[in-house]
Write a protein that holds these residues in place. Structure first.
Motif, mmCIF file in Angstrom:
data_model
loop_
_atom_site.group_PDB
_atom_site.id
_atom_site.type_symbol
_atom_site.label_atom_id
_atom_site.label_comp_id
_atom_site.label_asym_id
_atom_site.label_seq_id
_atom_site.Cartn_x
_atom_site.Cartn_y
_atom_site.Cartn_z
ATOM 1 N N ALA A 141 0.942 -1.063 -0.096
ATOM 2 C CA ALA A 141 -0.028 0.017 0.053
ATOM 3 C C ALA A 141 0.877 1.403 0.261
ATOM 4 C CB ALA A 141 -0.966 -0.013 1.035
ATOM 5 N N GLY A 142 2.008 1.282 0.885
ATOM 6 C CA GLY A 142 2.981 2.084 0.661
ATOM 7 C C GLY A 142 2.575 3.807 1.243
ATOM 8 N N THR A 143 1.369 3.450 2.229
ATOM 9 C CA THR A 143 0.836 4.722 2.692
ATOM 10 C C THR A 143 1.402 5.251 4.025
ATOM 11 O OG1 THR A 143 -1.092 3.631 3.634
ATOM 12 C CG2 THR A 143 -1.389 4.456 1.288
ATOM 13 N N ALA A 144 2.193 4.283 4.712
ATOM 14 C CA ALA A 144 2.837 4.683 5.995
ATOM 15 C C ALA A 144 4.148 4.258 6.033
ATOM 16 C CB ALA A 144 2.012 4.081 6.902
ATOM 17 N N THR A 145 5.015 4.722 6.796
ATOM 18 C CA THR A 145 6.289 4.121 7.072
ATOM 19 C C THR A 145 6.163 2.887 8.196
ATOM 20 O OG1 THR A 145 7.372 6.351 6.723
ATOM 21 C CG2 THR A 145 8.900 4.514 7.752
ATOM 22 N N PRO B 9 -6.367 3.560 7.608
ATOM 23 C CA PRO B 9 -6.676 3.162 6.231
ATOM 24 C C PRO B 9 -5.405 2.616 5.627
ATOM 25 C CG PRO B 9 -6.485 5.566 6.253
ATOM 26 C CD PRO B 9 -6.205 4.994 7.871
ATOM 27 N N TYR B 10 -4.318 2.282 6.450
ATOM 28 C CA TYR B 10 -3.138 1.944 5.708
ATOM 29 C C TYR B 10 -2.881 0.797 5.132
ATOM 30 C CZ TYR B 10 -2.683 5.860 8.848
ATOM 31 O OH TYR B 10 -2.645 7.210 9.449
ATOM 32 N N PHE B 11 -3.823 -0.257 5.137
ATOM 33 C CA PHE B 11 -3.887 -1.752 4.342
ATOM 34 C C PHE B 11 -4.681 -1.402 3.381
ATOM 35 C CE2 PHE B 11 -3.116 -1.901 8.914
ATOM 36 C CZ PHE B 11 -1.918 -2.489 8.938
ATOM 37 N N GLU B 12 -4.884 -0.303 2.719
ATOM 38 C CA GLU B 12 -5.954 -0.276 1.477
ATOM 39 C C GLU B 12 -4.884 0.051 0.288
ATOM 40 O OE1 GLU B 12 -9.935 1.617 2.388
ATOM 41 O OE2 GLU B 12 -8.338 3.090 3.168
ATOM 42 N N ILE B 13 -4.898 -1.118 -0.651
ATOM 43 C CA ILE B 13 -4.153 -0.888 -1.968
ATOM 44 C C ILE B 13 -4.834 -0.299 -3.112
ATOM 45 C CG2 ILE B 13 -2.599 -2.307 -3.530
ATOM 46 C CD1 ILE B 13 -2.212 -4.428 -1.244
ATOM 47 N N ALA C 213 -6.185 -7.123 -1.997
ATOM 48 C CA ALA C 213 -6.129 -5.457 -2.320
ATOM 49 C C ALA C 213 -7.452 -5.099 -2.056
ATOM 50 C CB ALA C 213 -5.998 -5.435 -3.962
ATOM 51 N N VAL C 214 -7.645 -3.959 -1.145
ATOM 52 C CA VAL C 214 -8.838 -3.161 -0.892
ATOM 53 C C VAL C 214 -8.973 -2.158 -1.917
ATOM 54 C CG1 VAL C 214 -10.255 -2.186 0.802
ATOM 55 C CG2 VAL C 214 -8.689 -4.074 1.528
ATOM 56 N N ALA C 215 -9.652 -2.349 -2.770
ATOM 57 C CA ALA C 215 -9.500 -1.310 -4.015
ATOM 58 C C ALA C 215 -10.392 -0.074 -3.660
ATOM 59 C CB ALA C 215 -10.125 -1.914 -5.197
ATOM 60 N N ALA C 216 -9.805 1.157 -4.003
ATOM 61 C CA ALA C 216 -10.710 2.347 -4.077
ATOM 62 C C ALA C 216 -11.913 2.373 -4.572
ATOM 63 C CB ALA C 216 -9.592 3.520 -4.556
ATOM 64 N N PRO C 217 -12.969 2.649 -4.186
ATOM 65 C CA PRO C 217 -14.395 2.611 -4.629
ATOM 66 C C PRO C 217 -14.332 3.322 -6.067
ATOM 67 C CG PRO C 217 -14.442 3.355 -2.464
ATOM 68 C CD PRO C 217 -12.903 3.279 -2.580
ATOM 69 N N GLU C 218 -15.036 2.776 -6.793
ATOM 70 C CA GLU C 218 -15.055 3.206 -8.261
ATOM 71 C C GLU C 218 -15.799 4.678 -8.333
ATOM 72 O OE1 GLU C 218 -13.543 2.797 -10.963
ATOM 73 O OE2 GLU C 218 -12.369 1.055 -10.280
ATOM 74 N N GLY C 219 -15.416 5.558 -8.776
ATOM 75 C CA GLY C 219 -16.154 6.799 -8.855
ATOM 76 C C GLY C 219 -16.232 7.604 -10.355
ATOM 77 N N THR D 298 4.605 9.002 -8.688
ATOM 78 C CA THR D 298 5.100 7.289 -8.810
ATOM 79 C C THR D 298 4.261 6.425 -8.494
ATOM 80 O OG1 THR D 298 6.461 7.447 -6.578
ATOM 81 C CG2 THR D 298 7.555 8.156 -8.408
ATOM 82 N N ARG D 299 3.144 6.753 -7.639
ATOM 83 C CA ARG D 299 2.250 5.830 -7.205
ATOM 84 C C ARG D 299 0.880 6.364 -6.972
ATOM 85 N NH1 ARG D 299 5.627 4.671 -2.354
ATOM 86 N NH2 ARG D 299 4.519 5.773 -0.639
ATOM 87 N N THR D 300 -0.238 5.756 -7.072
ATOM 88 C CA THR D 300 -1.531 6.319 -7.010
ATOM 89 C C THR D 300 -1.279 6.824 -5.524
ATOM 90 O OG1 THR D 300 -2.678 4.608 -8.531
ATOM 91 C CG2 THR D 300 -3.963 5.908 -6.657
ATOM 92 N N HIS D 301 -2.224 8.098 -5.251
ATOM 93 C CA HIS D 301 -2.055 8.618 -3.880
ATOM 94 C C HIS D 301 -3.578 9.300 -3.480
ATOM 95 C CE1 HIS D 301 -0.455 10.529 -0.562
ATOM 96 N NE2 HIS D 301 -0.952 11.629 -0.944
ATOM 97 N N ILE D 302 -3.912 9.486 -2.290
ATOM 98 C CA ILE D 302 -5.171 9.851 -1.900
ATOM 99 C C ILE D 302 -5.061 11.183 -1.350
ATOM 100 C CG2 ILE D 302 -7.226 9.785 -0.549
ATOM 101 C CD1 ILE D 302 -7.075 6.784 -0.593
ATOM 102 N N PHE D 303 -5.362 12.330 -1.900
ATOM 103 C CA PHE D 303 -5.321 13.673 -1.474
ATOM 104 C C PHE D 303 -6.527 13.744 -0.509
ATOM 105 C CE2 PHE D 303 -2.600 13.687 -5.063
ATOM 106 C CZ PHE D 303 -1.271 14.587 -4.709
ATOM 107 N N ASP D 304 -6.446 14.915 0.473
ATOM 108 C CA ASP D 304 -7.633 15.144 1.178
ATOM 109 C C ASP D 304 -8.676 15.882 0.481
ATOM 110 O OD1 ASP D 304 -6.398 17.457 1.183
ATOM 111 O OD2 ASP D 304 -5.732 17.388 3.173
ATOM 112 N N SER D 305 -8.477 16.573 -0.551
ATOM 113 C CA SER D 305 -9.576 16.980 -1.159
ATOM 114 C C SER D 305 -9.127 17.115 -2.675
ATOM 115 C CB SER D 305 -9.566 18.413 -0.514
ATOM 116 O OG SER D 305 -8.679 19.400 -0.747
ATOM 117 N N PRO D 306 -10.070 17.522 -3.564
ATOM 118 C CA PRO D 306 -9.883 17.811 -5.089
ATOM 119 C C PRO D 306 -8.844 19.030 -5.021
ATOM 120 C CG PRO D 306 -12.125 17.498 -4.647
ATOM 121 C CD PRO D 306 -11.525 17.590 -3.225
#
Length: 301
Positions: A126-130, A167-171, A184-190, A254-262
């Motif tokens: 997932a790479g969202t945390a150290t 949410p650090y185990f969501e790929i 893999a816990v995929a991001a919801p499709e939108g 370099t990898r898919t990333h979730i930002f806190d807002s658009p």
């Protein structure tokens, strides 16, 4: 009954042990024998008296490092409390704890060693945390029936953890490779949105957790006027190697990333403060703001 996307609804129960949302909580779901105890570090004295920490289980400790990057430690124990007591004395970084066990104490040492290794595999991908763990253990042997049971346990646990702040185990799905070694816990499709200027080209999705920008997005290297918060986010992504130089004028995600807002996604990529609801547009040229307003008016997006 499933919804239009094929996903089935589930019932999740969150019990506030002391009646406050900031205090100790247990989380479980219908038809699952597992349970998750969650607590803030100041509440550990109360948490260590709970039956959940006296059982065999796995646990996750979450905090922030000196760069304000999420940091986590995954562990297991025959009696989780013994390990947590040690970490309470010796590990300074963590501020939140999560204990995963079962209501009937049915997990054994082999089960939790396997779960620990799987959680570390998933967190690494997932790479969202150290990771604070010094080493990632090899996946230990489990019989085929036990492995199937633990996969089911893990699937349920990973549904609950994001709900209680982990949410650090969501790929996230990306445009490149998909995992064959982790759940893999995929991001919801939108709806898919695009950001395109002279030096910026990105694809993103608006989902309940934030605004997801897909791996491979390009942004402007030169920074313009931007808020301190957006600048800090950009600097953190660069420091973590998520945003890297691409030529002399651009940066690349370099990898898919979730930002806190658009807006934070658009601002970080463009190098200046932007209103993301106006900047992100769908394939028909409609802005995110327009589609959100149409949705509230009952019109189809």
């Amino acid at each position: 009954m499933s919804n239009a996307s094929g996903a089935r609804g589930v019932t999740v129960r969150i019990f506030l042990i002391d009646g406050t949302p900031q205090g100790l909580r247990t989380v479980d779901r219908t038809g699952w024998t597992g349970t998750c105890l969650t607590f803030a570090r100041p509440g550990y004295a109360e948490a260590r008296q709970r039956p959940e920490v006296k059982r065999t289980g796995v646990y996750v400790l979450v905090g922030r490092d000196e760069n304000d990057t999420p940091r986590l430690y995954v562990g297991e124990g025959d009696e989780v409390r013994v390990r947590l007591d040690n970490h309470h004395r010796e590990k300074d970084f963590w501020s939140q704890g999560y204990v995963l066990t079962t209501k009937d104490d049915s997990l054994n040492k082999a089960h939790v060693r396997w779960l620990e290794a799987r959680l570390l595999q998933i967190a690494m991908e997932a790479g969202t945390a150290t990771l604070d763990n010094g080493t990632a253990p090899q996946l230990p042997y489990l019989s085929e029936p036990d492995q199937a049971d633990m996969e089911w346990y893990l699937e349920n646990a990973l549904t609950l953890l994001p709900m209680v702040g982990a949410p650090y185990f969501e790929i996230l799905e990306s445009s490149s490779a998909t995992s064959e070694t982790a759940v893999a816990v995929a991001a919801p499709e939108g709806s898919t949105y695009f950001l395109k200027t002279v030096l910026t080209e990105a694809t993103g999705r608006d989902d309940p957790r934030g605004f997801t920008v897909i791996e491979g997005a390009y942004g402007r290297k030169e920074k313009k006027v931007m808020s301190r918060g957006y600048e800090a986010q950009r600097d953190r992504l660069i420091a973590d190697g998520i945003l890297v130089d691409h030529g002399t004028e651009q940066v690349r995600l370099t990898r898919t990333h979730i930002f806190d807002s658009p807006s934070s996604a658009a601002s970080v990529l463009s190098g200046g403060s932007k209103n993301g609801r106006d900047e992100w547009k769908d394939a028909y040229g409609r802005t995110l703001k327009q589609n959100q307003e149409r949705a509230t008016e009952g019109a189809a997006p």
